[in-house]
Write a protein that holds these residues in place. Structure first.
Motif, short mmCIF file in Angstrom:
data_model
loop_
_atom_site.label_atom_id
_atom_site.label_comp_id
_atom_site.label_asym_id
_atom_site.label_seq_id
_atom_site.Cartn_x
_atom_site.Cartn_y
_atom_site.Cartn_z
N ILE A 329 32.23 46.34 39.54
CA ILE A 329 32.27 46.99 38.23
C ILE A 329 32.60 48.47 38.36
CG2 ILE A 329 30.85 47.67 36.23
CD1 ILE A 329 29.31 45.01 36.63
N GLY A 330 31.97 49.13 39.33
CA GLY A 330 32.22 50.55 39.55
C GLY A 330 33.66 50.83 39.95
N LEU A 331 34.23 49.97 40.80
CA LEU A 331 35.62 50.16 41.24
C LEU A 331 36.61 49.96 40.09
CD1 LEU A 331 35.46 48.34 44.70
CD2 LEU A 331 35.74 50.80 44.32
N ALA A 432 44.59 52.98 45.30
CA ALA A 432 43.62 52.75 46.38
C ALA A 432 42.41 51.98 45.87
CB ALA A 432 43.19 54.07 47.01
N ASN A 433 41.94 52.33 44.67
CA ASN A 433 40.79 51.63 44.09
C ASN A 433 41.14 50.19 43.71
OD1 ASN A 433 38.12 53.29 43.34
ND2 ASN A 433 39.87 54.69 43.43
N LEU A 434 42.38 49.96 43.29
CA LEU A 434 42.82 48.57 43.05
C LEU A 434 42.74 47.76 44.34
CD1 LEU A 434 45.90 49.05 40.68
CD2 LEU A 434 43.84 47.73 40.17
N ILE A 437 39.17 46.80 45.17
CA ILE A 437 38.66 45.66 44.40
C ILE A 437 39.02 44.36 45.12
CG2 ILE A 437 38.88 44.36 42.24
CD1 ILE A 437 39.37 47.09 40.85
N PHE A 438 40.24 44.29 45.62
CA PHE A 438 40.68 43.10 46.37
C PHE A 438 39.85 42.92 47.64
CE2 PHE A 438 43.47 41.43 49.78
CZ PHE A 438 43.65 40.14 49.28
N LEU A 442 37.00 39.87 48.92
CA LEU A 442 37.05 39.12 50.18
C LEU A 442 35.80 39.31 51.04
CD1 LEU A 442 40.73 39.68 51.37
CD2 LEU A 442 39.75 37.62 50.36
N PHE A 443 35.34 40.57 51.16
CA PHE A 443 34.30 40.88 52.15
C PHE A 443 32.94 41.25 51.55
CE2 PHE A 443 38.14 41.46 54.71
CZ PHE A 443 37.79 40.76 55.85
#
Length: 456
Positions: A329-331, A432-434, A437-438, A442-443
């Protein structure tokens, strides 16, 4: 069915004192990463160190590079010396290195002094959350670990405020940056004195097989019998599996590699958001969008106030909701605010004075989501997501990744601004923030992390 955590719901006085003293490590972290923002304006003067954009990047990033090595050193030192003694060494080195920074006669002496200072700050950044986690009953872990994140933003606010006051009282006395640097020694001395009254980690005593010491401290800190029993069992397992949890086994275990990747990813995400471009170079950014040197110093205070308010407002949310969900949510909020900020800086849709206010408002929104949600959840995850036998090493590696990312960004930021302008730089951080999110999908996945941790 959700199982209610056992243990006390409130800190006892001894635990409160202990947790606040340990959180001073976070305050030191915040103060010294924030003090360069404001001091750099005076350091750059021709009659002072006259730093070029490249030297500005080195002055800011030298501390961060030291922090990376300091965080990695925590993997060995925290277990060898014990949490308390290491915290005291951190305070002592911090004090001496701060004095060296204030007395620097040229840019290279300042760069070397800030690198040494970074060794202690980086060690504290990894040690404090780990220490807070180990002295806290299960029901109070999130609350107490979050004190470290609170300490960071309060330290930055204190640095910004002291810089603004000193810069206002003596605006034409260019060596004032030396006093700004020297003021950082005050909390370090306070930490060194106050830490004499706190206990070592009871869990560390269990790992040293000093069970009587551990039981005594557990009781003083307010642990329930059930909490003490669970910690003893966990420590026995850690001692028993200690020789097996070596790097050969880690690299041959998919679960361990996933957890290592998760820690590195979370450390990267915290800084790839671009937060410390504002915390380190706020005065430079604000001057470039039209505020004077005095206005930029007080703009930094606004940045610190917003960060502090955000973390206090976000505190109950972080302590109650899933940190994995809050991170995403923050990202998403960061993508929105940084994208809007770059557009406003690029197009200047309003009159200059109104546009400057709009820039401050959008920056404040970015800070609120980053400092209220993203930063505290990353520190919380690094302190609690790993099984005990991997915790010290993986926590330190994740923290070191935070500092490595921070180093690269703080080193190249002045050059990026010179080449791309402020609007162009914030477009880069929007993307960079997008990407973050990815990576978080994943991690920083609650189900996958818990499944991997359960195999140890």
């Amino acid at each position: 069915m959700h199982k209610e955590k056992s243990g006390p719901k409130k800190n006892n006085p001894f635990l409160s004192y202990t947790s606040y003293v340990i959180a001073l490590g976070g305050f030191l972290f915040g103060y010294d990463t924030g003090v360069i923002n404001g001091a750099l304006t005076f350091i750059n003067r021709p009659d002072q160190l006259g730093a070029s954009p490249t030297l500005q990047g080195l002055i800011s990033s030298a501390l961060v590079l030291g922090c990376m090595f300091g965080a990695l050193a925590n993997t060995t030192l925290a277990d060898k010396l014990g949490r308390k003694r290491l915290l005291q060494w951190v305070a002592a080195i911090f004090t001496v290195a701060t004095l060296a920074c204030a007395l620097s006669i040229n840019a290279w002496m300042l760069i070397i002094s800030r690198f040494i200072l970074g060794l202690s700050v980086g060690c504290a950044s990894s040690l404090s959350p780990l220490y807070l986690n180990e002295v806290s009953p299960e029901t109070l872990e999130a609350q107490n670990v979050n004190k470290n994140a609170i300490g960071i933003v309060l330290g930055q606010l204190a640095a910004f405020t002291v810089n603004a006051i000193l810069g206002t009282i003596w605006p034409d006395w260019h060596p004032i940056w030396r006093i700004m640097m020297l003021a950082a020694a005050i909390p370090a001395i306070l930490l060194w004195i106050a830490s004499s009254k706190i206990p070592n980690s009871p869990f560390w005593y269990l790992l040293q097989q000093k069970r009587d010491h551990a039981r005594h401290i557990f009781k003083e800190l307010g642990f329930s019998k059930n909490d003490i029993h669970e910690n003893i069992i966990e420590a026995k397992e850690s001692v028993k599996q200690g020789d097996k949890a070596d790097w050969h086994q880690i690299f041959s275990s998919k679960s361990a590699l996933y957890l290592l990747g998760a820690g590195i990813t979370i450390g990267f995400i915290q800084q790839a958001s671009g937060i410390n471009t504002v915390m380190y170079y706020g005065s430079v950014i604000l001057e470039k969008v039209g505020l004077g040197s005095g206005g930029s110093l007080y703009g930094n205070v606004l940045i610190g106030v917003v960060s502090s308010l955000a973390i206090f407002v976000g505190k109950p949310v972080v302590e109650r909701l899933s940190p994995y969900r809050l991170l995403t949510i923050g990202l998403i909020a960061n993508v929105f605010s940084l994208g809007l900020l770059s557009w406003v800086m690029k197009t200047t849709p309003l009159a200059a004075s109104t546009n400057n206010i709009l820039v401050l408002i959008i920056l404040s929104f970015f800070l609120a989501t980053q400092q209220g949600l993203v930063s505290p959840t990353t520190w919380l995850l690094l302190s609690e997501m790993f099984p005990q036998q991997l915790k010290t090493n993986f926590n330190a590696i994740g923290t070191a990744m935070t500092w490595l990312t921070n180093f690269v960004i703080s080193l190249i930021f002045p050059m990026l601004i010179a080449a791309q302008g402020t609007a162009g730089v914030f477009i880069i951080f929007t993307f960079a923030n997008l990407g973050c999110i990815f990576l978080a999908t994943l991690f920083a996945n609650s189900r996958l992390v818990k499944r991997a941790a359960a195999k140890f």
